[in-house]
Design an enzyme around this catalytic site. Structure first.
Site, PDB file in Angstrom:
ATOM      1  N   GLY A   4      -6.048  -8.253  10.006  1.00  0.00           N
ATOM      2  CA  GLY A   4      -5.639  -7.105   9.206  1.00  0.00           C
ATOM      3  C   GLY A   4      -6.311  -5.829   9.696  1.00  0.00           C
ATOM      4  O   GLY A   4      -7.529  -5.720   9.687  1.00  0.00           O
ATOM      5  N   GLY A   6      -5.852  -2.852   8.313  1.00  0.00           N
ATOM      6  CA  GLY A   6      -5.763  -1.841   7.262  1.00  0.00           C
ATOM      7  C   GLY A   6      -7.126  -1.173   7.137  1.00  0.00           C
ATOM      8  O   GLY A   6      -7.949  -1.217   8.068  1.00  0.00           O
ATOM      9  N   PHE A   7      -7.379  -0.597   5.982  1.00  0.00           N
ATOM     10  CA  PHE A   7      -8.651   0.127   5.809  1.00  0.00           C
ATOM     11  C   PHE A   7      -9.853  -0.813   5.932  1.00  0.00           C
ATOM     12  O   PHE A   7     -10.844  -0.479   6.573  1.00  0.00           O
ATOM     13  CB  PHE A   7      -8.676   0.824   4.451  1.00  0.00           C
ATOM     14  N   GLY A   8      -9.762  -1.999   5.316  1.00  0.00           N
ATOM     15  CA  GLY A   8     -10.899  -2.926   5.349  1.00  0.00           C
ATOM     16  C   GLY A   8     -11.195  -3.405   6.764  1.00  0.00           C
ATOM     17  O   GLY A   8     -12.312  -3.275   7.272  1.00  0.00           O
ATOM     18  N   VAL A  72      -0.487 -14.099  11.016  1.00  0.00           N
ATOM     19  CA  VAL A  72      -1.289 -15.275  10.674  1.00  0.00           C
ATOM     20  C   VAL A  72      -0.586 -16.024   9.548  1.00  0.00           C
ATOM     21  O   VAL A  72      -0.110 -15.407   8.588  1.00  0.00           O
ATOM     22  CB  VAL A  72      -2.716 -14.837  10.263  1.00  0.00           C
ATOM     23  N   GLU A 164       3.102   9.935  -8.502  1.00  0.00           N
ATOM     24  CA  GLU A 164       3.350  10.755  -7.313  1.00  0.00           C
ATOM     25  C   GLU A 164       4.816  10.686  -6.894  1.00  0.00           C
ATOM     26  O   GLU A 164       5.414  11.712  -6.537  1.00  0.00           O
ATOM     27  CB  GLU A 164       2.413  10.293  -6.181  1.00  0.00           C
ATOM     28  N   ASP A 293      -7.959  -5.464  -0.567  1.00  0.00           N
ATOM     29  CA  ASP A 293      -7.035  -5.792  -1.658  1.00  0.00           C
ATOM     30  C   ASP A 293      -6.797  -7.282  -1.837  1.00  0.00           C
ATOM     31  O   ASP A 293      -6.221  -7.692  -2.840  1.00  0.00           O
ATOM     32  CB  ASP A 293      -5.671  -5.136  -1.390  1.00  0.00           C
ATOM     33  N   ALA A 309      -8.416   2.417  -1.185  1.00  0.00           N
ATOM     34  CA  ALA A 309      -8.889   2.499   0.204  1.00  0.00           C
ATOM     35  C   ALA A 309     -10.418   2.601   0.320  1.00  0.00           C
ATOM     36  O   ALA A 309     -11.013   1.889   1.136  1.00  0.00           O
ATOM     37  CB  ALA A 309      -8.205   3.679   0.897  1.00  0.00           C
TER      38      ALA A 309
HETATM   39  C1  LIG Z   1       2.036   3.239  -2.033  1.00  0.00           C
HETATM   40  C2  LIG Z   1       0.547   3.107  -2.072  1.00  0.00           C
HETATM   41  C3  LIG Z   1      -0.228   4.192  -2.409  1.00  0.00           C
HETATM   42  C4  LIG Z   1      -1.627   4.089  -2.437  1.00  0.00           C
HETATM   43  N1  LIG Z   1      -2.356   5.203  -2.756  1.00  0.00           N
HETATM   44  C5  LIG Z   1      -3.697   5.146  -2.677  1.00  0.00           C
HETATM   45  C6  LIG Z   1      -4.479   6.310  -2.894  1.00  0.00           C
HETATM   46  O1  LIG Z   1      -3.967   7.399  -3.187  1.00  0.00           O
HETATM   47  N2  LIG Z   1      -5.841   6.211  -2.773  1.00  0.00           N
HETATM   48  C7  LIG Z   1      -6.433   5.024  -2.450  1.00  0.00           C
HETATM   49  O2  LIG Z   1      -7.657   4.999  -2.305  1.00  0.00           O
HETATM   50  N3  LIG Z   1      -5.727   3.891  -2.280  1.00  0.00           N
HETATM   51  C8  LIG Z   1      -4.369   3.924  -2.368  1.00  0.00           C
HETATM   52  N4  LIG Z   1      -3.633   2.791  -2.170  1.00  0.00           N
HETATM   53  C9  LIG Z   1      -4.326   1.497  -1.994  1.00  0.00           C
HETATM   54  C10 LIG Z   1      -4.888   1.346  -0.597  1.00  0.00           C
HETATM   55  O3  LIG Z   1      -3.921   1.698   0.365  1.00  0.00           O
HETATM   56  C11 LIG Z   1      -5.330  -0.099  -0.442  1.00  0.00           C
HETATM   57  O4  LIG Z   1      -6.301  -0.376  -1.415  1.00  0.00           O
HETATM   58  C12 LIG Z   1      -5.904  -0.341   0.922  1.00  0.00           C
HETATM   59  O5  LIG Z   1      -4.930  -0.133   1.918  1.00  0.00           O
HETATM   60  C13 LIG Z   1      -6.456  -1.766   1.025  1.00  0.00           C
HETATM   61  O6  LIG Z   1      -6.928  -1.986   2.309  1.00  0.00           O
HETATM   62  P1  LIG Z   1      -6.848  -3.445   2.927  1.00  0.00           P
HETATM   63  O7  LIG Z   1      -7.513  -3.345   4.259  1.00  0.00           O
HETATM   64  O8  LIG Z   1      -7.340  -4.453   1.965  1.00  0.00           O
HETATM   65  O9  LIG Z   1      -5.284  -3.747   3.098  1.00  0.00           O
HETATM   66  P2  LIG Z   1      -4.162  -2.960   3.874  1.00  0.00           P
HETATM   67  O10 LIG Z   1      -4.558  -1.562   4.143  1.00  0.00           O
HETATM   68  O11 LIG Z   1      -2.913  -3.216   3.134  1.00  0.00           O
HETATM   69  O12 LIG Z   1      -4.100  -3.694   5.284  1.00  0.00           O
HETATM   70  C14 LIG Z   1      -3.734  -5.038   5.410  1.00  0.00           C
HETATM   71  C15 LIG Z   1      -3.328  -5.274   6.857  1.00  0.00           C
HETATM   72  O13 LIG Z   1      -3.179  -6.658   7.059  1.00  0.00           O
HETATM   73  C16 LIG Z   1      -2.022  -6.899   7.795  1.00  0.00           C
HETATM   74  N5  LIG Z   1      -1.561  -8.239   7.445  1.00  0.00           N
HETATM   75  C17 LIG Z   1      -1.166  -8.679   6.245  1.00  0.00           C
HETATM   76  N6  LIG Z   1      -0.810  -9.957   6.286  1.00  0.00           N
HETATM   77  C18 LIG Z   1      -0.979 -10.355   7.560  1.00  0.00           C
HETATM   78  C19 LIG Z   1      -0.760 -11.574   8.257  1.00  0.00           C
HETATM   79  N7  LIG Z   1      -0.308 -12.645   7.616  1.00  0.00           N
HETATM   80  N8  LIG Z   1      -1.024 -11.624   9.575  1.00  0.00           N
HETATM   81  C20 LIG Z   1      -1.479 -10.539  10.233  1.00  0.00           C
HETATM   82  N9  LIG Z   1      -1.699  -9.353   9.629  1.00  0.00           N
HETATM   83  C21 LIG Z   1      -1.453  -9.272   8.314  1.00  0.00           C
HETATM   84  C22 LIG Z   1      -1.062  -5.810   7.364  1.00  0.00           C
HETATM   85  O14 LIG Z   1      -0.053  -5.583   8.346  1.00  0.00           O
HETATM   86  C23 LIG Z   1      -2.005  -4.633   7.213  1.00  0.00           C
HETATM   87  O15 LIG Z   1      -2.118  -3.886   8.395  1.00  0.00           O
HETATM   88  C24 LIG Z   1      -2.238   2.859  -2.131  1.00  0.00           C
HETATM   89  C25 LIG Z   1      -1.452   1.751  -1.803  1.00  0.00           C
HETATM   90  C26 LIG Z   1      -0.079   1.870  -1.763  1.00  0.00           C
HETATM   91  C27 LIG Z   1       0.760   0.683  -1.385  1.00  0.00           C
END
Ligand SMILES: Cc1cc2nc3c(=O)[nH]c(=O)nc-3n(C[C@H](O)[C@H](O)[C@H](O)COP(=O)(O)OP(=O)(O)OC[C@H]3O[C@@H](n4cnc5c(N)ncnc54)[C@H](O)[C@@H]3O)c2cc1C
Length: 415
Positions: A4, A6-8, A72, A164, A293, A309
């Protein structure tokens, strides 16, 4: 191995820089997405390329990181390997799962087709297409009832994303589109925001959520509180005693964690989030961390750490430090400690609410701060300049440059 980007996951990679480790970063997509501005892509204010960046190019300077695009589908804990959708596997010594979440429909998965949620670039471009197509069809519709249904938009969920989206659709209809259409008056657009709880922006202080409700109502949004959605059918949504006819329904209500807990066969909460240890490891497996998340973890005051995030970034940073300590043979860090830095939400193009805890802001000043903060968090100078310029255009000229209707496969959106 980190799954992943994403932010984490990305913050873990960032803070492992210089550690004696070979890092493999796996993501099913080739881009990192700035989800907080996804609603702007869904409402034609920003282009997808302004809020997403190729992971490979973001990390091109990191010789210690191998980036792989793969999905994955499982974890073989005994063999210490992740299983990929193509049937292959990749071994790891230490695993960080950061696979985020998707929308949750509270057991009504059949609603997903009728009320899509917003999580990916594909979701955003599909919703943008649906919104813009509704206006195009309304322009040609001669039946007034059907025309009004086409000009009606229902948003389910009064959290930041719902607020929003509702405010921006109202702005789009009232400021951007009127001069472009001839047969319809886009001021007749109806935007209904449906929230099951007693207030929108749950988690914000009451004065800010009241302010947000009034600000939305001034933009022409109907805010309906206190009644959960009980039915969604094509072109209509029912909540409480009411049934609203709306051709476009967007889901911004629940989230469901990625299936990481199922891959590990470990305990999860009702939303599927892994119940991790205080050091963010999976119970019984100190070699597996899970963050963002896809996990449930408690803040120092016992409240759940929000799925936002900054929480994912802090968890990624913490885990990187924990791994560095292990590699250096240093004692383990104390339990993960979440610091809430503030909550921000935009309401239409000129207002926002911000709760920093020690100070609360609302209105135009909050909007400026909201804008500066979001531009600061984008990746690269080009995106920052481009987003700032786009917002200036929206702010001063009501123009939204990304008003394109595109469909997978290239077929026309109009039947
Ligand atoms: C529409 C929307 C608006 C938001 N607005 C805000 C905001 O204003 N402020 C704020 O702080 N937070 C906001 N959030 C929440 C924030 O984006 C999340 O809390 C944050 O992205 C979580 O980070 P993460 O790394 O856990 O997951 P994510 O950022 O979702 O990253 C997960 C990653 O894992 C990858 N992945 C998933 N499953 C698999 C797999 N099986 N195999 C390989 N890769 C995989 C995905 O492609 C992705 O790149 C918002 C979320 C959404 C959906």
């Amino acid at each position: 191995m980190i799954v992943g980007a994403g932010f984490g996951g990305l913050w873990a990679v960032k803070h492992l820089k210089g550690a004696p480790a070979d890092i493999t970063l796996v993501d099913q997509r080739n881009h990192h997405l700035f989800q907080p501005l996804l609603y702007q892509a869904a409402t034609a204010s920003l282009a997808p390329s302004e809020i997403a960046w190729p992971i490979r190019s973001m990390l091109h300077g990191r010789k210690d990181v191998t980036t792989l695009m793969a999905a994955v589908v499982g974890v073989d804990i005994a063999a210490r390997a992740v299983r990929l959708a193509d049937g292959t596997a990749i071994a790891y010594d230490t695993l960080i799962l950061a696979t985020g979440a998707r929308h949750g429909y509270f057991g009504h998965d059949e609603w997903e087709k009728l009320a899509p949620g917003l999580k990916t670039i594909e979701d955003a471009t599909a919703i943008r297409g649906t919104i813009l197509t509704a206006f195009e069809q309304a322009e040609r519709e001669t039946d007034p009832k059907r025309q009004q249904a086409l000009l009606s938009f229902a948003i389910v969920g009064g959290g930041p994303t719902g607020v929003e989206l509702a405010g921006t659709i109202a702005d789009l209809a009232h400021d951007t589109l009127p001069r472009d259409f001839r047969a319809i008056d886009t001021h007749r657009t109806r935007v209904v925001l449906i929230e099951a709880g007693p207030k929108i922006l749950n988690g914000y202080p009451d004065d800010l959520s009241d302010y947000a409700r009034h600000a939305l109502e001034k933009l022409g949004v109907e805010v309906c509180l206190g009644a959960p959605v009980t039915q969604i059918e094509p072109g209509a949504v029912t909540f409480g005693e009411r049934r609203v006819e709306a051709e476009t329904i967007v889901w911004a209500a629940g989230v469901r964690a990625s299936p990481a807990a199922e891959w590990l066969g470990t305990t999860a909460d009702r939303s599927g989030r892994i119940l991790v240890e205080p050091d963010l490891t999976v119970p019984g497996h100190p070699e597996i961390f899970a963050i963002g998340d896809t996990v449930a973890v408690k803040a120092p005051d016992g409240s759940p750490v929000p799925g936002i995030a900054p929480a994912a970034k802090q968890e990624g940073t913490y885990v990187a430090d924990a791994i560095r300590r292990r590699l250096a043979g240093r004692p383990a860090a104390p339990a993960f400690h979440y610091h809430h830095q503030g909550s921000l939400a935009q309401i239409g193009k000129r207002k926002a609410v911000i709760d920093f805890g020690w100070i609360r802001l609302r209105g135009a000043i909050a909007w400026w701060l909201w804008g500066i903060a979001h531009i600061y968090f984008l990746v690269g100078v080009r995106s920052r300049l481009s987003v700032a310029l786009n917002w200036l255009w929206v702010y001063t000229r009501n123009q939204r440059g990304a008003r394109l209707i595109t469909r997978a496969g290239g077929e026309s959106a109009i039947e």
